[in-house]
Scaffold this motif. Structure first.
Motif, PDB file in Angstrom:
ATOM      1  N   GLU A 237     114.292 -37.471  35.896  1.00 34.67           N
ATOM      2  CA  GLU A 237     114.794 -38.039  37.141  1.00 34.67           C
ATOM      3  C   GLU A 237     113.651 -38.598  37.980  1.00 34.67           C
ATOM      4  O   GLU A 237     113.764 -39.683  38.572  1.00 34.67           O
ATOM      5  CB  GLU A 237     115.558 -36.982  37.930  1.00 34.67           C
ATOM      6  N   GLU A 240     112.495 -41.892  36.595  1.00 35.60           N
ATOM      7  CA  GLU A 240     113.441 -42.959  36.915  1.00 35.60           C
ATOM      8  C   GLU A 240     113.265 -43.432  38.354  1.00 35.60           C
ATOM      9  O   GLU A 240     113.312 -44.634  38.631  1.00 35.60           O
ATOM     10  CB  GLU A 240     114.868 -42.478  36.686  1.00 35.60           C
ATOM     11  N   ARG A 241     113.058 -42.490  39.274  1.00 30.78           N
ATOM     12  CA  ARG A 241     112.836 -42.870  40.676  1.00 30.78           C
ATOM     13  C   ARG A 241     111.563 -43.690  40.812  1.00 30.78           C
ATOM     14  O   ARG A 241     111.524 -44.688  41.549  1.00 30.78           O
ATOM     15  CB  ARG A 241     112.747 -41.621  41.562  1.00 30.78           C
ATOM     16  N   ARG A 244     112.148 -47.210  39.642  1.00 28.65           N
ATOM     17  CA  ARG A 244     112.918 -48.001  40.607  1.00 28.65           C
ATOM     18  C   ARG A 244     112.038 -48.446  41.768  1.00 28.65           C
ATOM     19  O   ARG A 244     112.148 -49.581  42.240  1.00 28.65           O
ATOM     20  CB  ARG A 244     114.116 -47.196  41.122  1.00 28.65           C
ATOM     21  N   ARG A 245     111.151 -47.552  42.234  1.00 32.16           N
ATOM     22  CA  ARG A 245     110.252 -47.921  43.326  1.00 32.16           C
ATOM     23  C   ARG A 245     109.312 -49.036  42.893  1.00 32.16           C
ATOM     24  O   ARG A 245     109.019 -49.959  43.666  1.00 32.16           O
ATOM     25  CB  ARG A 245     109.443 -46.705  43.785  1.00 32.16           C
TER      26      ARG A 245
END
Length: 253
Positions: A237, A240-241, A244-245
């Motif tokens: 997780e 993935e964050r 995205r950033r």
């Protein structure tokens, strides 16, 4: 007097009655009647903090929670959080929130923190971060471990929320104060040990833990992931964050 805080507490208690929750609280005498203290809470679901504030309420006190900045940015939640004098935390730069927490502790406030930082998918006590111990040592105040058990059945990460009449028991246990007389790393180890012991006590008192249920730890025969499996899910997780950033407009190349 803090009328907004008092109103929020009464609304929460009304909501719990409507939900049919059966809440038991023990160890209130371990919370100091005055003076600063770090309220260290285990983190199994999104509503842990609401129940963890009950022991302080019974002492006529209030807890100032450290919460992520996004909650303070909300149009509805932001004004409420600020009026309750909670402490915003910028995950990218936590220095200001840390300093604010230490000031509150030195001023005699109770400051609520999650030593595990994020929700434990395994519902076990994850490795504790050093923040709670650092604050206690710097402010010269005790750490009071709190365990909330059962709240994960209402709303937790990766599972549908059950806010309408969940009718489940909730156990809140308060452990004995931990004096800030050790070095930060040693204090962190003691805090983890105390919270694990308190968690096991809460589970023993709670009642049956049906085999295979999502909210029951693997150790008790439940369907929750093990600590190792939960750590893997957390790492995925986080990756993935970060991705995205990195892809967000304006991100540095």
């Amino acid at each position: 007097m803090e009328p907004v805080y008092g109103t929020i507490i009464q609304l929460a208690r009304l909501t719990w009655r409507l939900q049919g929750l059966k809440i038991s609280v023990a160890g209130v005498e371990n919370l100091p009647a005055s003076g600063g203290a770090v309220v260290a809470i285990n983190h199994t679901g999104y509503l842990d903090f609401t129940f963890a504030g009950l022991p302080a309420y019974k002492q006529g006190r209030k807890v100032r929670y450290m919460a992520k900045q996004e909650v303070f940015d909300g149009k509805v939640t932001g004004p409420i959080m600020r009026s309750l004098r909670h402490i915003p935390v910028d995950r990218q730069d936590g220095a200001a929130s840390y300093e604010a927490a230490v000031r509150n502790l030195k001023d005699g406030e109770l400051v609520g923190v999650y030593p595990e930082a994020t929700i434990s998918r395994s519902f076990e006590i994850k490795e504790c971060k050093s923040g709670a111990a650092r604050m206690a040592v710097e402010a010269g105040v005790p750490i009071i471990p709190h365990i909330v058990w059962g709240a994960q059945r209402i709303w937790t990460k990766g599972h549908p929320k059950k806010l309408l009449r969940p009718k489940v028991p909730i156990t809140v246990l308060v452990g004995e104060p931990i004096a800030p007389t050790l070095a930060v790393e040693e204090l962190k180890v003691v805090l983890h040990s105390r919270m694990q012991h308190l968690l096991e006590r809460a589970q023993e008192q709670y009642g049956p833990h049906p085999a295979g249920e999502f909210w029951v730890p693997r150790r008790l025969g439940g369907g929750a992931p093990s600590l190792a499996e939960a750590a893997r899910l957390d790492a995925e997780e986080a990756a993935e964050r970060a991705a995205r950033r990195a892809q967000a407009p304006g991100a540095p190349e």
